[in-house]
Design a protein around this motif. Structure first.
Motif, PDB file in Angstrom:
ATOM      1  N   ALA A  20       0.956  -1.307  -0.237  1.00 19.03           N
ATOM      2  CA  ALA A  20      -0.070  -0.032  -0.030  1.00 19.03           C
ATOM      3  C   ALA A  20       0.848   1.227   0.027  1.00 19.03           C
ATOM      4  N   PRO A  21       0.405   2.261  -0.775  1.00 20.77           N
ATOM      5  CA  PRO A  21       0.985   3.564  -0.792  1.00 20.77           C
ATOM      6  C   PRO A  21       1.613   4.069   0.489  1.00 20.77           C
ATOM      7  N   PHE A  22       0.450   3.748   1.551  1.00 19.26           N
ATOM      8  CA  PHE A  22       0.797   4.180   3.040  1.00 19.26           C
ATOM      9  C   PHE A  22       1.524   3.332   3.854  1.00 19.26           C
ATOM     10  N   SER A  23       2.087   2.320   3.419  1.00 15.27           N
ATOM     11  CA  SER A  23       2.771   1.447   4.173  1.00 15.27           C
ATOM     12  C   SER A  23       4.098   1.458   4.671  1.00 15.27           C
ATOM     13  N   VAL A  24       4.804   2.442   3.818  1.00 10.89           N
ATOM     14  CA  VAL A  24       6.259   2.941   4.242  1.00 10.89           C
ATOM     15  C   VAL A  24       6.422   4.417   4.504  1.00 10.89           C
ATOM     16  N   GLU A  25       7.598   4.695   5.005  1.00 16.32           N
ATOM     17  CA  GLU A  25       7.897   6.148   5.097  1.00 16.32           C
ATOM     18  C   GLU A  25       7.552   6.998   4.115  1.00 16.32           C
ATOM     19  N   ASP A  26       8.503   6.744   3.238  1.00 18.48           N
ATOM     20  CA  ASP A  26       8.245   7.668   1.700  1.00 18.48           C
ATOM     21  C   ASP A  26       7.298   6.758   0.887  1.00 18.48           C
ATOM     22  N   ARG A  27       6.140   7.666   0.659  1.00 11.82           N
ATOM     23  CA  ARG A  27       4.887   6.986  -0.118  1.00 11.82           C
ATOM     24  C   ARG A  27       5.394   6.402  -1.213  1.00 11.82           C
ATOM     25  N   LYS A  28       4.832   5.119  -1.172  1.00  8.12           N
ATOM     26  CA  LYS A  28       4.953   4.152  -2.509  1.00  8.12           C
ATOM     27  C   LYS A  28       4.065   4.532  -3.629  1.00  8.12           C
ATOM     28  N   ARG A  29       4.734   4.494  -4.580  1.00 12.00           N
ATOM     29  CA  ARG A  29       3.797   4.970  -5.971  1.00 12.00           C
ATOM     30  C   ARG A  29       2.894   3.793  -6.056  1.00 12.00           C
ATOM     31  N   PRO A  30       1.262   3.904  -6.214  1.00 17.60           N
ATOM     32  CA  PRO A  30       0.536   2.861  -6.037  1.00 17.60           C
ATOM     33  C   PRO A  30       0.763   1.915  -7.555  1.00 17.60           C
ATOM     34  N   GLY A  31       0.329   0.600  -7.417  1.00 16.40           N
ATOM     35  CA  GLY A  31       0.413  -0.333  -8.660  1.00 16.40           C
ATOM     36  C   GLY A  31       1.720  -0.918  -8.483  1.00 16.40           C
ATOM     37  N   PRO A  32       1.677  -1.974  -9.572  1.00 20.35           N
ATOM     38  CA  PRO A  32       2.801  -2.806  -9.540  1.00 20.35           C
ATOM     39  C   PRO A  32       4.103  -2.315  -9.952  1.00 20.35           C
ATOM     40  N   ASP A  33       5.331  -2.941  -9.561  1.00 26.66           N
ATOM     41  CA  ASP A  33       6.656  -2.181  -9.558  1.00 26.66           C
ATOM     42  C   ASP A  33       7.370  -3.665  -9.926  1.00 26.66           C
ATOM     43  N   ARG A  34       8.582  -3.386 -10.421  1.00 28.92           N
ATOM     44  CA  ARG A  34       9.677  -4.499 -10.496  1.00 28.92           C
ATOM     45  C   ARG A  34       9.673  -5.381  -9.269  1.00 28.92           C
ATOM     46  N   ARG A  35       9.687  -4.823  -7.959  1.00 27.63           N
ATOM     47  CA  ARG A  35       9.912  -5.481  -6.845  1.00 27.63           C
ATOM     48  C   ARG A  35       8.661  -6.333  -6.593  1.00 27.63           C
ATOM     49  N   SER A  36       7.463  -5.761  -6.676  1.00 28.28           N
ATOM     50  CA  SER A  36       6.461  -6.363  -6.413  1.00 28.28           C
ATOM     51  C   SER A  36       6.225  -7.511  -7.276  1.00 28.28           C
ATOM     52  N   VAL A  37       6.563  -7.373  -8.675  1.00 28.04           N
ATOM     53  CA  VAL A  37       6.079  -8.412  -9.603  1.00 28.04           C
ATOM     54  C   VAL A  37       7.183  -9.629  -9.212  1.00 28.04           C
ATOM     55  N   GLU A  38       8.376  -9.266  -8.858  1.00 25.84           N
ATOM     56  CA  GLU A  38       9.350 -10.499  -8.288  1.00 25.84           C
ATOM     57  C   GLU A  38       8.713 -11.125  -7.193  1.00 25.84           C
ATOM     58  N   ILE A  39       8.275 -10.201  -6.185  1.00 23.88           N
ATOM     59  CA  ILE A  39       7.773 -11.056  -4.869  1.00 23.88           C
ATOM     60  C   ILE A  39       6.550 -11.735  -5.335  1.00 23.88           C
ATOM     61  N   SER A  40       5.697 -11.173  -6.112  1.00 26.46           N
ATOM     62  CA  SER A  40       4.419 -12.005  -6.322  1.00 26.46           C
ATOM     63  C   SER A  40       4.934 -13.366  -7.202  1.00 26.46           C
ATOM     64  N   LYS A  41       5.852 -13.083  -7.985  1.00 21.42           N
ATOM     65  CA  LYS A  41       6.473 -14.702  -8.509  1.00 21.42           C
ATOM     66  C   LYS A  41       7.031 -15.549  -7.608  1.00 21.42           C
ATOM     67  N   ILE A  42       7.971 -14.994  -6.851  1.00 22.84           N
ATOM     68  CA  ILE A  42       8.419 -16.160  -5.932  1.00 22.84           C
ATOM     69  C   ILE A  42       7.473 -16.635  -4.964  1.00 22.84           C
ATOM     70  N   CYS A  43       6.636 -15.771  -4.580  1.00 25.87           N
ATOM     71  CA  CYS A  43       5.353 -16.375  -3.668  1.00 25.87           C
ATOM     72  C   CYS A  43       4.566 -17.163  -4.406  1.00 25.87           C
ATOM     73  N   SER A  44       4.108 -16.883  -5.544  1.00 30.02           N
ATOM     74  CA  SER A  44       3.370 -17.868  -6.348  1.00 30.02           C
ATOM     75  C   SER A  44       3.935 -19.021  -6.454  1.00 30.02           C
ATOM     76  N   GLU A  45       5.518 -19.320  -6.741  1.00 27.84           N
ATOM     77  CA  GLU A  45       6.131 -20.472  -6.959  1.00 27.84           C
ATOM     78  C   GLU A  45       6.356 -21.365  -5.726  1.00 27.84           C
ATOM     79  N   ALA A  46       6.615 -20.568  -4.616  1.00 31.48           N
ATOM     80  CA  ALA A  46       6.764 -21.179  -3.254  1.00 31.48           C
ATOM     81  C   ALA A  46       5.307 -21.814  -2.798  1.00 31.48           C
TER      82      ALA A  46
END
Ligand code: UDP
Length: 241
Positions: free
Chosen positions: A80-106
């Motif tokens: 979530a954009p409000f989950s971190v100190e410096d607002r995170k841009r909403p929507g998917p990014d490289r990091r969330s795509v990577e984490i989604s992939k490794i979580c799906s596989e696990a």
């Protein structure tokens, strides 16, 4: 992981939050928190706050993605954009795509997906507040949500990280340690089979440090696994009453 900073991360043998080197942050879990999801869980792990919801199994569309031998296990990790100190841009990014992939596989490695041909099992992981270790917290919460949904699985996934901070091998890095420490080693295991479902490393470790960190992270996973099992037992008791 910069490994360089003026921030003092270890003082008098204790970490910034007072923990010992082999100590986990406080963990609280709940299941069945979202009545409209097939299964759900809420997890607080230190300052991390994570919600997971399962939707499915249901027929997979578009049809060309269907596999007649098994279900597609698909996890979406979102911060979530409000989950971190410096607002995170909403929507998917490289990091969330990577984490989604490794979580799906696990998660795919524990779900008995061959029981649901042509289907999809969607798992949504929402990070509401982040303080490092969110992929471990997300995976742990996701497997609890799958169990809550009654999806047949070989076992739960238990996840935890270890790492290196000011030359010391420590368990379960929090944000400052993750940002300024020397290495982060998040893992996930299938406890009953003693198999790895995830192993990543950010930073550098010697061979000796690596085995020490790996053993520490595995001990952490087993502690997380005990909390997961107890949470599911407690929720079954509540349901039975
Ligand atoms: N983080 C952040 N903004 C971002 C991504 C991450 O502030 O856009 C912080 C957040 O606290 C996160 C931590 O950096 O938990 C560590 O991120 P990492 O990519 O190592 O993943 P994690 O340790 O959460 O699995």
């Amino acid at each position: 992981m910069s490994g360089k900073s003026n921030v003092v991360l270890i003082k008098d043998g204790k970490r910034l939050d007072g923990r010992k080197f082999d100590e986990l942050r406080d963990i609280k879990m709940e299941v069945g928190v979202l009545p409209r999801a097939q299964g759900s869980s809420y997890l607080e792990w230190g300052k991390n706050k994570v919600m997971a919801g399962v939707y499915g199994p249901r027929k997979l569309h578009p049809m060309f993605l269907q596999n007649p031998t098994k279900a597609l296990v698909r996890c979406v990790y979102n911060m979530a954009p409000f989950s971190v100190e410096d607002r995170k841009r909403p929507g998917p990014d490289r990091r969330s795509v990577e984490i989604s992939k490794i979580c799906s596989e696990a998660l795919d490695s524990v779900v008995l997906s061959e029981r649901f041909p042509n289907a999809v099992i969607d798992i949504f992981v929402e990070i509401l507040q982040a303080d490092a270790g969110t992929r471990c917290a997300g995976l742990t919460a996701a497997s609890m949500a799958l169990a809550d949904a009654g999806i047949p699985m070989k076992d739960l996934i238990a996840s935890c990280a270890a790492g290196k901070v000011e030359g010391e091998i420590v368990l379960d890095l929090m944000k400052e340690e993750d940002n300024y420490g020397e290495c982060d080693l998040p893992i996930a295991i299938i406890p009953r089979k003693k198999e790895f479902a995830l192993l990543q490393m950010d930073g550098k470790l010697s061979r000796q440090e690596y085995s020490k960190a790996l053993n520490l992270a595995m001990d952490g996973c087993l502690k997380v696994y005990e909390i997961q099992k107890q949470t599911l037992i407690d929720s079954a008791k509540v349901e039975a009453n």
